[in-house]
Design an enzyme around this catalytic site. Structure first.
Site, PDB file in Angstrom:
ATOM      1  N   GLY A  60       0.847  -1.182   0.000  1.00  0.00           N
ATOM      2  CA  GLY A  60       0.000   0.000   0.000  1.00  0.00           C
ATOM      3  C   GLY A  60       0.879   1.226   0.000  1.00  0.00           C
ATOM      4  N   SER A  86       1.729   2.835   2.436  1.00  0.00           N
ATOM      5  CA  SER A  86       2.558   2.928   3.627  1.00  0.00           C
ATOM      6  C   SER A  86       3.173   1.614   4.046  1.00  0.00           C
ATOM      7  CB  SER A  86       1.673   3.435   4.756  1.00  0.00           C
ATOM      8  OG  SER A  86       0.464   2.703   4.776  1.00  0.00           O
ATOM      9  N   SER A  87       2.774   0.553   3.426  1.00  0.00           N
ATOM     10  CA  SER A  87       3.187  -0.748   3.962  1.00  0.00           C
ATOM     11  C   SER A  87       3.501  -1.718   2.852  1.00  0.00           C
ATOM     12  CB  SER A  87       2.034  -1.322   4.779  1.00  0.00           C
ATOM     13  OG  SER A  87       0.971  -1.625   3.901  1.00  0.00           O
ATOM     14  N   GLU A  88       4.095  -2.827   3.247  1.00  0.00           N
ATOM     15  CA  GLU A  88       4.107  -3.954   2.329  1.00  0.00           C
ATOM     16  C   GLU A  88       3.492  -5.137   3.062  1.00  0.00           C
ATOM     17  OE1 GLU A  88       8.590  -5.632   2.627  1.00  0.00           O
ATOM     18  OE2 GLU A  88       8.313  -4.006   1.215  1.00  0.00           O
ATOM     19  N   VAL A  89       2.769  -5.934   2.300  1.00  0.00           N
ATOM     20  CA  VAL A  89       2.044  -7.044   2.904  1.00  0.00           C
ATOM     21  C   VAL A  89       2.533  -8.345   2.272  1.00  0.00           C
ATOM     22  CG1 VAL A  89      -0.227  -8.003   3.408  1.00  0.00           C
ATOM     23  CG2 VAL A  89       0.051  -5.535   3.259  1.00  0.00           C
ATOM     24  N   LYS A 124       1.644  -7.672   7.620  1.00  0.00           N
ATOM     25  CA  LYS A 124       1.766  -6.280   7.164  1.00  0.00           C
ATOM     26  C   LYS A 124       2.941  -5.642   7.889  1.00  0.00           C
ATOM     27  CE  LYS A 124      -1.043  -2.083   6.701  1.00  0.00           C
ATOM     28  NZ  LYS A 124      -2.396  -1.559   6.678  1.00  0.00           N
ATOM     29  N   ASP A 172     -11.207   5.460   4.388  1.00  0.00           N
ATOM     30  CA  ASP A 172     -10.560   5.029   3.143  1.00  0.00           C
ATOM     31  C   ASP A 172     -11.272   3.792   2.587  1.00  0.00           C
ATOM     32  OD1 ASP A 172      -8.767   5.139   1.064  1.00  0.00           O
ATOM     33  OD2 ASP A 172      -7.163   4.095   2.122  1.00  0.00           O
TER      34      ASP A 172
HETATM   35  N1  LIG Z   1      -5.045  -9.607   5.597  1.00  0.00           N
HETATM   36  C1  LIG Z   1      -4.715  -9.537   4.318  1.00  0.00           C
HETATM   37  N2  LIG Z   1      -4.807 -10.619   3.540  1.00  0.00           N
HETATM   38  C2  LIG Z   1      -4.480 -10.577   2.243  1.00  0.00           C
HETATM   39  N3  LIG Z   1      -4.057  -9.466   1.622  1.00  0.00           N
HETATM   40  C3  LIG Z   1      -3.949  -8.351   2.347  1.00  0.00           C
HETATM   41  C4  LIG Z   1      -4.263  -8.314   3.731  1.00  0.00           C
HETATM   42  N4  LIG Z   1      -4.068  -7.075   4.191  1.00  0.00           N
HETATM   43  C5  LIG Z   1      -3.649  -6.361   3.144  1.00  0.00           C
HETATM   44  N5  LIG Z   1      -3.573  -7.110   2.031  1.00  0.00           N
HETATM   45  C6  LIG Z   1      -3.172  -6.685   0.698  1.00  0.00           C
HETATM   46  O1  LIG Z   1      -2.200  -5.690   0.790  1.00  0.00           O
HETATM   47  C7  LIG Z   1      -2.690  -4.476   0.237  1.00  0.00           C
HETATM   48  C8  LIG Z   1      -2.198  -3.329   1.096  1.00  0.00           C
HETATM   49  O2  LIG Z   1      -2.706  -3.473   2.395  1.00  0.00           O
HETATM   50  P1  LIG Z   1      -3.288  -2.248   3.223  1.00  0.00           P
HETATM   51  O3  LIG Z   1      -4.406  -1.625   2.436  1.00  0.00           O
HETATM   52  O4  LIG Z   1      -3.618  -2.701   4.578  1.00  0.00           O
HETATM   53  O5  LIG Z   1      -1.991  -1.316   3.222  1.00  0.00           O
HETATM   54  P2  LIG Z   1      -1.889   0.240   3.183  1.00  0.00           P
HETATM   55  O6  LIG Z   1      -0.448   0.564   3.165  1.00  0.00           O
HETATM   56  O7  LIG Z   1      -2.680   0.823   4.259  1.00  0.00           O
HETATM   57  O8  LIG Z   1      -2.532   0.534   1.763  1.00  0.00           O
HETATM   58  P3  LIG Z   1      -3.255   1.834   1.269  1.00  0.00           P
HETATM   59  O9  LIG Z   1      -2.194   2.774   0.879  1.00  0.00           O
HETATM   60  O10 LIG Z   1      -4.092   1.396   0.102  1.00  0.00           O
HETATM   61  O11 LIG Z   1      -4.103   2.305   2.365  1.00  0.00           O
HETATM   62  C9  LIG Z   1      -4.210  -4.635   0.231  1.00  0.00           C
HETATM   63  O12 LIG Z   1      -4.843  -3.921  -0.776  1.00  0.00           O
HETATM   64  C10 LIG Z   1      -4.380  -6.103  -0.006  1.00  0.00           C
HETATM   65  O13 LIG Z   1      -4.320  -6.386  -1.384  1.00  0.00           O
END
Ligand SMILES: Nc1ncnc2c1ncn2[C@@H]1O[C@H](COP(=O)(O)OP(=O)(O)OP(=O)(O)O)[C@@H](O)[C@H]1O
Length: 796
Positions: free
Chosen positions: A427, A429-432, A446, A569
């Protein structure tokens, strides 16, 4: 206030780098006087000499080149002081006032990068990949990153080295075949790539092979050199792998994703991982059958054995001096003591308890032993410093961490190892990552990097843990299984609700780790698939499909609204399918509503452009009455309206407005009318309108939306049925090709069935409305009568 007057003028054209370099055209125009023959030669020469990487990455700046899962990362807008500096290109950063002179450089970059390019979120983009996306760590994320991160050389040796015990032999064989197949697949990739990559034991390159068959045909390419050169490393990985499998099972593992479902959903995209989940489940079940109380561990290895580090933990837990306790354990213990005990125990104590009992208990002594040479192998293995994490414990935020595992292969969260299976997405901010625990349960991990962020942003990220803890046990919210924040002070502040360092930046290389239930696919990709099926056919979206998921979406958001949390969001990418049901994720920018108000206070504008409400764009500004514009639950309802619109029409309501400023202008304009193309079910349009009312006070709340006639169609009373029967009888006289008559009949039918779309509560309250309705009915009846007479006249 003339907001637009202040807006900087952005170029209408996309930046040059985004313009597809059409060589043919350029050549033609620049050499218009040349002969066509010469042009052809020139073009051929250009094509021949174009560097390889140019062919793959420079050409075709299409937004659609986004990998599965990655595709849905939308343009999140972050404003003002809380905007973190290290966002990917998808991320917008705006100054709070939105005035031209206060625009940050980030904003310009974003605005430029999105100009002329759809910023309507890549969420409905097909999950095909042909490009490269830079993640927050500056690494290139390639589609192949989704694949297994296992070390290649481990494969060949694992199968021979892991003994198959007589007990649970079948299950263990399955695990071994899994290991064999997944690692072998990886091997293939490794062998096919250049030798420089051989040293990358993290296997970050992943496998591009989509099926085992392809892999098998390439396995013969394996060179002896590569296998032998990495033998020493292999031994180490084997040790780690065994050690990993010997970890105690987490009780939380029951929350892991259904392996069967995972297999089903991912069958086309990640065959190797499918094999993993399927086998791990078989293993878990087999083992459970054999000994329901035993901690699961494959092979004939003792059922429970802590790593050398774990043994330290155990000592510490008993009577060892504090100096022997690894930092993470101290922190864990500390947290359990200092924070809400009941909740904490769910996340931390559960994980550690089996270790204690298995080692110190009488059973534990008998069971928990790995061959000494294996332990030696693990501890003597040269440790690879993790470039992201090596400084994590510096500057006193946490004590130095000794590693007895390879961070390229494993994550360690609260002392528990999780083996990397591949990156799922990243995302803003993160990598998952997809990971597997020692009890063979699949999770999502995450990881959020804190370093360099302003304290408030880091605080916000950490708050996600708080919200997820609050939402524990809520079935339509993704469940947090475990977590670790390397900056203990930060976590403590978040949990205490204090913030001492508001203006500062995070200097230490800290991380947040969250182990989450694993979701198989997100709604963005489900939609993309659905629309791919529909496109090219004359079908429209299946209303029952729509009802099924729309209801789940509403229920999930209702859950958080009842807990006084505004998500801020909401978008398709933030709804994940887990065991067939949608669950809400990503509380990174969620906010709690204070008990004395219905709105949240924001220091910044946040959200994903295409789903942002008018008030989210104007948060904290003043309206025409001088009142401060605030965001609350209605802001989430607007986002839900955008999601529903996308589900119905295949695009978001403002998709036609490509640039940030175009979107800003149209969404904040109270007089702008959203286009709703005609649908066979008028209730659906009415429902979207209820969510997308510009005035936030006019938007329906979720309990009302759950009762909307689209989800809960009114059952017509007997009298109405009769009138409808009469109408269908009349309709037969005209035939289906008489458009005029049929339109009138359906209008009449709607008026008689339910005089929609008036709000249900004030249905026909006023005499005027009743009068209007009756005159409209009689008008339609008279017109129909005329048509019918004309029809009969024609026949004569
Ligand atoms: N529990 C999970 N199981 C499977 N995939 C996940 C999970 N959590 C997140 N992901 C994947 O990782 C992506 C990024 O996660 P998340 O949205 O929590 O991060 P973020 O950094 O907050 O992203 P964003 O900038 O969109 O808000 C998600 O769109 C999803 O595809």
């Amino acid at each position: 206030m003339d907001r637009e007057a202040n807006l900087p003028v952005l170029p209408d054209k996309p930046p040059k780098s985004l313009i597809r370099p059409i060589l043919n055209q350029e050549s033609t125009s620049s050499s218009s006087s040349s002969s066509p023959e010469l042009i052809r030669h020139l073009q051929a020469a250009f094509k021949r000499h174009r560097p390889l990487n140019m062919q793959t990455t420079t050409i075709g700046p299409r937004r659609s080149v986004v990998p599965k899962r990655e595709a849905s990362r939308g343009s999140r807008l972050v404003t003002g002081s809380t905007a973190e500096g290290q966002r990917s290109q998808d991320v917008v950063s705006l100054s709070q006032s939105l005035a031209a002179n206060t625009l940050t450089q980030d904003t310009r970059n974003l605005a430029t990068s999105v100009a002329g390019e759809s910023i309507d979120n890549a969420s409905i983009t097909p999950p095909s990949v042909s490009g490269t996306i830079n993640n927050m760590f500056g690494e290139s994320f390639k589609p192949s990153d989704r694949q297994m991160d296992l070390p290649k050389p481990t494969v060949a040796n694992l199968e021979s080295k892991l003994d198959i015990g007589s007990r649970n032999e079948n299950a263990h064989k399955k695990v071994q075949s899994l290991i064999g197949s997944t690692l072998t697949s990886h091997d293939m990739e490794w062998d096919a790539t250049n030798q420089a990559e051989a040293s990358n034991l993290g296997g970050r390159t992943g496998s591009r092979h989509q099926n085992q068959q392809t892999g098998e045909s390439e396995i013969s390419l394996k060179s002896e050199y590569k296998v032998s050169s990495s033998l020493a490393k292999t031994q180490g990985h084997l040790g780690e792998f065994r050690n990993f499998l010997n970890q105690p099972a987490s009780q939380c593992s029951v929350m892991g994703s259904s392996c069967a479902t995972t297999t089903l959903i991912h069958s086309s995209s990640a065959p190797m991982l499918n094999a993993t989940t399927q086998v791990s489940r078989s293993y878990v079940e087999a083992d459970r059958n054999a000994n329901p109380h035993a901690v699961k561990s494959p092979g004939n290895l003792p059922s429970v054995h802590p790593s050398s580090k774990d043994r330290n933990i155990l000592h510490a837990n008993k009577d060892a001096p504090a100096s022997e306790i690894p930092s993470s354990t101290i922190d864990t213990e500390l947290r359990v003591k200092q924070t809400d005990k009941s909740t904490q125990q769910q996340c931390t104590t559960k994980v550690e308890v089996p270790v204690v009992s298995s080692t110190h208990g009488s059973d534990g002594q008998a069971n928990a032993r790995l061959p000494d040479e294996l332990l030696t192998g693990v501890s003597s293995q040269p440790q690879k410093p993790d470039k992201h994490e090596k400084a994590a414990s510096s500057k006193g935020t946490s004590a130095p961490r000794k590693r007895n595992y390879d961070p390229d292969l494993f994550f360690k969260v609260n002392g528990k190892l999780y083996q990397r299976l591949g990156k799922i997405g990243s995302g803003g901010s993160s990598e998952v990552h997809k990971v597997i625990s020692s009890d063979c349960t699949i999770y999502a991990l995450k990881k959020i990097k804190l370093k360099g962020r302003d304290y408030a942003t880091a605080y916000g990220f950490c708050q996600e843990i708080g919200y997820l803890k609050k939402l524990k046990g809520k079935t339509n919210i993704i469940q947090l299984v475990d977590y670790e924040v390397t900056d203990k002070t930060l976590l403590q502040e978040v949990l205490n609700g204090t913030m001492s360092n508001k203006e500062g930046r995070v200097k230490d290389d800290g991380f947040i780790y969250m182990v989450l239930e694993y979701g198989e696919i997100d709604l963005a990709h489900m939609l993309s698939q659905k629309w791919k099926e529909i496109e090219g056919s004359d079908r429209t979206i299946d209303e029952n499909w729509l009802r099924f998921y729309w209801q789940q979406i509403l229920q999930a958001v209702n859950t958080i609204h009842e807990e006084r949390i505004v998500h801020s969001d909401l978008k398709p990418a933030n709804f994940l399918l887990v065991r067939g049901f949608l669950k809400l994720i990503d509380f990174g920018i969620a906010k709690a509503i204070n008990s004395d108000t219905t709105n949240i206070q924001r220091d910044s504008q946040v959200g994903t452009l295409s789903y942002m409400s008018p008030e989210a764009f104007m948060c904290n500004e003043t309206d025409e009455n001088g009142n401060t514009i605030k965001c609350g639950r209605p802001s989430d309802i607007w986002s839900l309206g955008c999601i529903l619109y996308q589900m119905v029409y295949g695009r978001t309501p403002f998709a036609d407005y490509k640039t940030f400023w175009a979107k800003f202008k149209v969404i904040t304009d109270p007089n702008h009318e959203i286009t709703y193309n005609q649908l066979s079910n008028p209730w659906l349009i009415d429902l979207m309108k209820k969510c997308l009312a510009w005035d936030r006070n006019q938007r329906w709340r979720i309990p009302e939306l759950l009762q909307h006639p689209f989800l809960a169609p009114p059952i017509p009373p007997e009298r109405q049925v009769k009138s409808i029967q009469l109408l269908s009888h009349i309709a037969e006289s005209f035939g289906s090709d008489d458009h005029k008559a049929n339109t009138m009949i359906s209008q009449l039918e709607q008026l008689l069935t339910d005089p929609a779309p008036l709000p249900r509560n004030d249905l026909l309250d006023s005499r005027d409305e009743k009068h209007q309705l009756l005159s409209r009915v009689s008008e339609l009846c008279l017109q129909l009568q005329d048509l019918l007479l004309g029809l009969e006249g024609d026949k004569k």
